[in-house]
Design a protein around this motif. Structure first.
Motif, PDB file in Angstrom:
ATOM      1  N   SER A 131     -15.557   2.297  -1.112  1.00  0.00           N
ATOM      2  CA  SER A 131     -15.652   1.430  -2.228  1.00  0.00           C
ATOM      3  C   SER A 131     -15.870   0.101  -2.065  1.00  0.00           C
ATOM      4  CB  SER A 131     -14.585   1.864  -3.525  1.00  0.00           C
ATOM      5  OG  SER A 131     -13.298   1.525  -2.837  1.00  0.00           O
ATOM      6  N   GLY A 132     -15.163  -0.401  -0.973  1.00  0.00           N
ATOM      7  CA  GLY A 132     -15.392  -1.792  -0.596  1.00  0.00           C
ATOM      8  C   GLY A 132     -14.321  -2.593  -1.041  1.00  0.00           C
ATOM      9  N   ASP A 133     -13.178  -1.894  -1.711  1.00  0.00           N
ATOM     10  CA  ASP A 133     -12.322  -2.854  -2.381  1.00  0.00           C
ATOM     11  C   ASP A 133     -10.689  -2.807  -1.316  1.00  0.00           C
ATOM     12  OD1 ASP A 133     -13.537  -3.816  -4.320  1.00  0.00           O
ATOM     13  OD2 ASP A 133     -13.111  -1.913  -5.683  1.00  0.00           O
ATOM     14  N   THR A 134     -10.682  -1.700  -0.976  1.00  0.00           N
ATOM     15  CA  THR A 134      -9.271  -1.526  -0.118  1.00  0.00           C
ATOM     16  C   THR A 134      -9.435  -1.156   1.398  1.00  0.00           C
ATOM     17  OG1 THR A 134      -9.167   0.710  -0.601  1.00  0.00           O
ATOM     18  CG2 THR A 134      -7.876  -1.006  -2.160  1.00  0.00           C
ATOM     19  N   TYR A 135      -8.595  -1.561   2.244  1.00  0.00           N
ATOM     20  CA  TYR A 135      -8.618  -1.115   3.575  1.00  0.00           C
ATOM     21  C   TYR A 135      -7.869   0.175   3.553  1.00  0.00           C
ATOM     22  CZ  TYR A 135     -10.016  -5.748   5.245  1.00  0.00           C
ATOM     23  OH  TYR A 135     -10.523  -6.815   5.547  1.00  0.00           O
ATOM     24  N   THR A 136      -8.132   1.100   4.564  1.00  0.00           N
ATOM     25  CA  THR A 136      -7.163   2.168   5.066  1.00  0.00           C
ATOM     26  C   THR A 136      -6.998   2.009   6.503  1.00  0.00           C
ATOM     27  OG1 THR A 136      -8.396   3.764   3.716  1.00  0.00           O
ATOM     28  CG2 THR A 136      -7.230   4.412   5.484  1.00  0.00           C
ATOM     29  N   VAL A 137      -5.741   1.739   6.733  1.00  0.00           N
ATOM     30  CA  VAL A 137      -5.014   1.184   7.976  1.00  0.00           C
ATOM     31  C   VAL A 137      -4.444   2.592   8.685  1.00  0.00           C
ATOM     32  CG1 VAL A 137      -3.647  -0.233   9.083  1.00  0.00           C
ATOM     33  CG2 VAL A 137      -4.613  -0.742   6.765  1.00  0.00           C
ATOM     34  N   GLU A 138      -4.796   2.429   9.988  1.00  0.00           N
ATOM     35  CA  GLU A 138      -4.124   3.621  10.925  1.00  0.00           C
ATOM     36  C   GLU A 138      -2.941   3.007  11.477  1.00  0.00           C
ATOM     37  OE1 GLU A 138      -4.862   7.625  12.605  1.00  0.00           O
ATOM     38  OE2 GLU A 138      -5.876   6.688  11.154  1.00  0.00           O
ATOM     39  N   GLY A 144       1.066  -1.121   0.030  1.00  0.00           N
ATOM     40  CA  GLY A 144       0.118  -0.003   0.070  1.00  0.00           C
ATOM     41  C   GLY A 144       0.867   1.137   0.160  1.00  0.00           C
ATOM     42  N   SER A 145       0.173   2.452   0.142  1.00  0.00           N
ATOM     43  CA  SER A 145       0.972   3.591   0.160  1.00  0.00           C
ATOM     44  C   SER A 145       1.031   4.319   1.283  1.00  0.00           C
ATOM     45  CB  SER A 145       1.183   4.290  -1.093  1.00  0.00           C
ATOM     46  OG  SER A 145      -0.400   5.048  -0.951  1.00  0.00           O
ATOM     47  N   LEU A 146       2.091   4.918   2.033  1.00  0.00           N
ATOM     48  CA  LEU A 146       1.982   5.224   3.268  1.00  0.00           C
ATOM     49  C   LEU A 146       1.786   6.843   3.198  1.00  0.00           C
ATOM     50  CD1 LEU A 146       2.712   4.088   5.966  1.00  0.00           C
ATOM     51  CD2 LEU A 146       4.795   5.172   5.834  1.00  0.00           C
ATOM     52  N   ILE A 147       0.630   7.401   3.835  1.00  0.00           N
ATOM     53  CA  ILE A 147       0.558   8.940   3.810  1.00  0.00           C
ATOM     54  C   ILE A 147       0.369   9.449   4.966  1.00  0.00           C
ATOM     55  CG2 ILE A 147      -0.468   8.801   1.488  1.00  0.00           C
ATOM     56  CD1 ILE A 147      -3.148   9.159   3.029  1.00  0.00           C
ATOM     57  N   TRP A 148       0.228  10.564   5.547  1.00  0.00           N
ATOM     58  CA  TRP A 148       0.039  11.222   6.546  1.00  0.00           C
ATOM     59  C   TRP A 148      -1.146  12.368   6.500  1.00  0.00           C
ATOM     60  CZ3 TRP A 148       2.106  15.941   9.238  1.00  0.00           C
ATOM     61  CH2 TRP A 148       1.689  16.187  10.677  1.00  0.00           C
ATOM     62  N   ASN A 149      -2.196  12.130   7.368  1.00  0.00           N
ATOM     63  CA  ASN A 149      -3.194  13.029   7.412  1.00  0.00           C
ATOM     64  C   ASN A 149      -3.104  14.400   8.004  1.00  0.00           C
ATOM     65  OD1 ASN A 149      -3.614  12.164   9.934  1.00  0.00           O
ATOM     66  ND2 ASN A 149      -5.544  11.227   9.492  1.00  0.00           N
ATOM     67  N   LYS A 171      -2.630  15.013  11.159  1.00  0.00           N
ATOM     68  CA  LYS A 171      -3.291  15.139  12.728  1.00  0.00           C
ATOM     69  C   LYS A 171      -2.475  14.737  13.731  1.00  0.00           C
ATOM     70  CE  LYS A 171      -8.000  15.024  11.151  1.00  0.00           C
ATOM     71  NZ  LYS A 171      -8.914  14.041  10.236  1.00  0.00           N
ATOM     72  N   SER A 172      -1.880  13.623  13.805  1.00  0.00           N
ATOM     73  CA  SER A 172      -1.002  13.222  15.185  1.00  0.00           C
ATOM     74  C   SER A 172       0.500  13.075  14.638  1.00  0.00           C
ATOM     75  CB  SER A 172      -1.813  12.064  15.766  1.00  0.00           C
ATOM     76  OG  SER A 172      -0.773  11.560  16.445  1.00  0.00           O
ATOM     77  N   SER A 173       1.319  13.369  15.548  1.00  0.00           N
ATOM     78  CA  SER A 173       2.806  13.015  15.278  1.00  0.00           C
ATOM     79  C   SER A 173       3.205  11.516  15.617  1.00  0.00           C
ATOM     80  CB  SER A 173       3.641  13.925  15.716  1.00  0.00           C
ATOM     81  OG  SER A 173       3.601  13.996  17.126  1.00  0.00           O
ATOM     82  N   GLN A 174       2.100  10.765  15.923  1.00  0.00           N
ATOM     83  CA  GLN A 174       2.510   9.375  16.379  1.00  0.00           C
ATOM     84  C   GLN A 174       1.856   8.439  15.291  1.00  0.00           C
ATOM     85  OE1 GLN A 174       1.327  10.531  19.952  1.00  0.00           O
ATOM     86  NE2 GLN A 174       3.216  11.336  19.849  1.00  0.00           N
ATOM     87  N   LYS A 175       0.912   8.951  14.569  1.00  0.00           N
ATOM     88  CA  LYS A 175       0.215   8.047  13.592  1.00  0.00           C
ATOM     89  C   LYS A 175       0.387   8.456  12.257  1.00  0.00           C
ATOM     90  CE  LYS A 175      -3.218   6.562  16.805  1.00  0.00           C
ATOM     91  NZ  LYS A 175      -4.290   6.716  17.558  1.00  0.00           N
ATOM     92  N   VAL A 176       0.326   7.541  11.397  1.00  0.00           N
ATOM     93  CA  VAL A 176       0.517   7.602   9.802  1.00  0.00           C
ATOM     94  C   VAL A 176      -0.621   6.715   9.268  1.00  0.00           C
ATOM     95  CG1 VAL A 176       2.522   8.343   9.419  1.00  0.00           C
ATOM     96  CG2 VAL A 176       2.259   6.045   9.553  1.00  0.00           C
ATOM     97  N   GLN A 177      -1.195   6.931   8.020  1.00  0.00           N
ATOM     98  CA  GLN A 177      -1.908   6.012   7.446  1.00  0.00           C
ATOM     99  C   GLN A 177      -1.217   5.185   6.132  1.00  0.00           C
ATOM    100  OE1 GLN A 177      -2.467   9.430   8.250  1.00  0.00           O
ATOM    101  NE2 GLN A 177      -3.348   8.661  10.161  1.00  0.00           N
ATOM    102  N   LEU A 178      -1.980   4.113   6.013  1.00  0.00           N
ATOM    103  CA  LEU A 178      -1.639   3.236   4.941  1.00  0.00           C
ATOM    104  C   LEU A 178      -2.817   2.883   4.273  1.00  0.00           C
ATOM    105  CD1 LEU A 178       0.652   1.539   3.757  1.00  0.00           C
ATOM    106  CD2 LEU A 178      -0.174  -0.437   5.086  1.00  0.00           C
ATOM    107  N   ASN A 179      -2.827   3.462   2.795  1.00  0.00           N
ATOM    108  CA  ASN A 179      -3.797   3.454   1.749  1.00  0.00           C
ATOM    109  C   ASN A 179      -3.775   1.998   0.736  1.00  0.00           C
ATOM    110  OD1 ASN A 179      -5.397   5.519   2.557  1.00  0.00           O
ATOM    111  ND2 ASN A 179      -4.655   6.857   1.065  1.00  0.00           N
TER     112      ASN A 179
END
Lengths: 275, 168
Positions: free
Chosen positions: A235-242, A180-185, A187-195
């Motif tokens: 869309s139901g195809d992919t997870y967004t992971v915190e 997946g690709s790692l992004i940052w929203n 909001k928090s400096s301890q957390k990133v998101q994986l799309n």
């Protein structure tokens, strides 16, 4: 003609304001588009010097923690070395890091300016082109990834932090090869998101996320963090992971810059004839 | 006059250094930072030529931008408050400004707080709008503006009280 000159003279304050405002707007827009903020950045002689001087003083306050981190890392590497089953001899003499001829070259550097509070964070390190640091090299610590070099000067380099909304890094689950690709929203400096993790992937809370082998910047398997929670996309195809980061991005000092010696070759192979 | 110029130059660089080395790294409650470097614009002598003033404000913002890798957001905000300052001065101080006799060290406290608050709020709003650059995040922009503004206003008022050389 006379009237034009008179007009300019009469409104010179407003015109100057407009001109300067447009210039700064242009600089802002330029800094928002990836790989283009060449002109205004902290990797230059003056700002680098100021930051290095200041960090020379403030470093003394973090010496104890940094020492503990280094000892911890040494400890781990030492135990890896002694317990490695496939090594033919356990003597230290055989481990000669100078003659190491793998795919990656590693250099240490020190963070002299760390930011994590805005939505576009950059870090500055005290090494630059003089020792061979170039754009698009990966930066990690003993615990996990930090970011990618995005601008260099002679003696300093700027890192695009993973805590930057422009950052896109290839990552995968440790247990399987779903990427997946790692992004940052922002909001928090301890957390990133994986799309874009496929819905067929075995995602579990507490699983480890590592860098994927798809990019030529990071080697495969550098730790990033553990899964905190995950939701299925609309869309139901992919997870967004915190993801909870392993690294404490607010307390960084010593980092390693990774150079992929094959990066050129891979790039050449992937885009054969661009022009 | 010469000492005034020197004083301004000294203040210019001191405020930039204080901003980039200390205030950019406070991160109170996660991400709230004060921006007291705008004091240079707030306290710039009034009866000076405006072209120079706007240009200096631009340079001030640009320096802070270079240090904090933020493109041109500080420069844009600084130029704007430098441009609207006369209007705000007139609003906050009224008659005193009309007579060109304003000296910040002997203005009334209430007026000064109003004057600081308006300009600081405008500055922060423009700065965060340009930094986030996405109008759908307007709530985030306003929230950041509000918290940072309060912090900056308190700091600016404190500094201006501490360092005012009021001799009767």
């Amino acid at each position: 003609m006379q009237q034009i000159i008179n007009f300019v003279l009469r409104n010179k304050t407003s015109l100057l304001f407009l001109l300067l405002f447009v210039i700064s707007l242009a600089l802002t827009i330029q800094s928002h588009s990836y790989h283009k903020s060449k002109f205004i950045n902290s990797a230059n002689f003056i700002t680098g010097g100021v930051y290095e001087g200041a960090s020379g003083i403030s470093d003394y306050f973090g010496l104890k923690t940094q020492n503990e981190i280094l000892v911890e890392e040494n400890n781990r590497l030492r135990s890896q070395l002694l317990n490695s089953s496939d090594s033919t001899s356990s003597s230290y003499a055989s481990v000669d890091s100078v003659s190491y001829n793998g795919r990656y070259k590693i250099q240490s550097a020190k963070i002299i300016n760390n930011n994590y509070a805005s939505s576009k964070n950059y870090l500055t390190i005290n090494k630059g082109e003089k020792v061979g640091i170039k754009e698009d090299m990966g930066v990690i610590t003993s615990k996990g990834i930090v970011g990618i070099i995005d601008n260099t000067s002679n003696g300093y380099a700027r890192i695009l932090s993973i805590l930057n909304t422009k950052s896109r890094i290839n990552a995968q689950l440790k247990s399987s090869n779903h990427i997946g690709s790692l992004i940052w929203n922002g909001k928090s400096s301890q957390k990133v998101q994986l799309n874009d993790i496929s819905k067929f992937a075995p995602v579990k809370e507490g699983d480890t996320i590592v860098t994927g082998g798809q990019s030529s910047i990071f080697p495969q398997g550098i730790p990033i963090g553990v899964i905190d929670e995950f939701v299925l996309d609309v869309s139901g195809d992919t997870y967004t992971v915190e993801i909870n980061l392993f690294n404490d991005m607010t307390n960084l000092s010593h980092v390693y810059v990774i150079e992929n010696l094959d990066a050129e070759e891979i790039k050449r192979l992937e885009n054969p004839i661009d022009e | 006059m010469n000492s005034l110029t020197l004083h301004s130059i000294f203040r210019f660089f001191l405020l930039i250094l204080v901003q980039v080395l200390i205030c950019n790294h406070i991160n109170f409650a996660g991400s709230v930072n004060p921006y007291p470097y705008v004091l240079f614009i707030l306290l710039f002598p009034v009866n000076n030529n405006r072209t120079l003033f706007i240009f200096l404000s631009f340079m001030l913002g640009l320096f802070v931008d270079i240090f904090s890798d933020s493109g041109g957001v500080h420069a844009a905000a600084c130029v704007t408050i430098a441009f609207v300052r006369p209007t705000v001065l007139k609003f906050a101080f009224g008659m005193m400004y009309e007579h060109q006799s304003i000296k910040f060290s002997n203005t009334e406290f209430g007026n000064r707080v109003i004057y600081f608050s308006i300009l600081i709020f405008i500055h922060h709003f423009i700065m965060f709008t340009m930094e986030i650059f996405n109008i759908s995040n307007i709530i985030l922009i306003l929230q950041k503006t509000l918290f940072s503004s309060i912090f900056t206003i308190i700091l600016c008022v404190l500094i201006s009280i501490l360092f005012s050389n009021k001799q009767q």
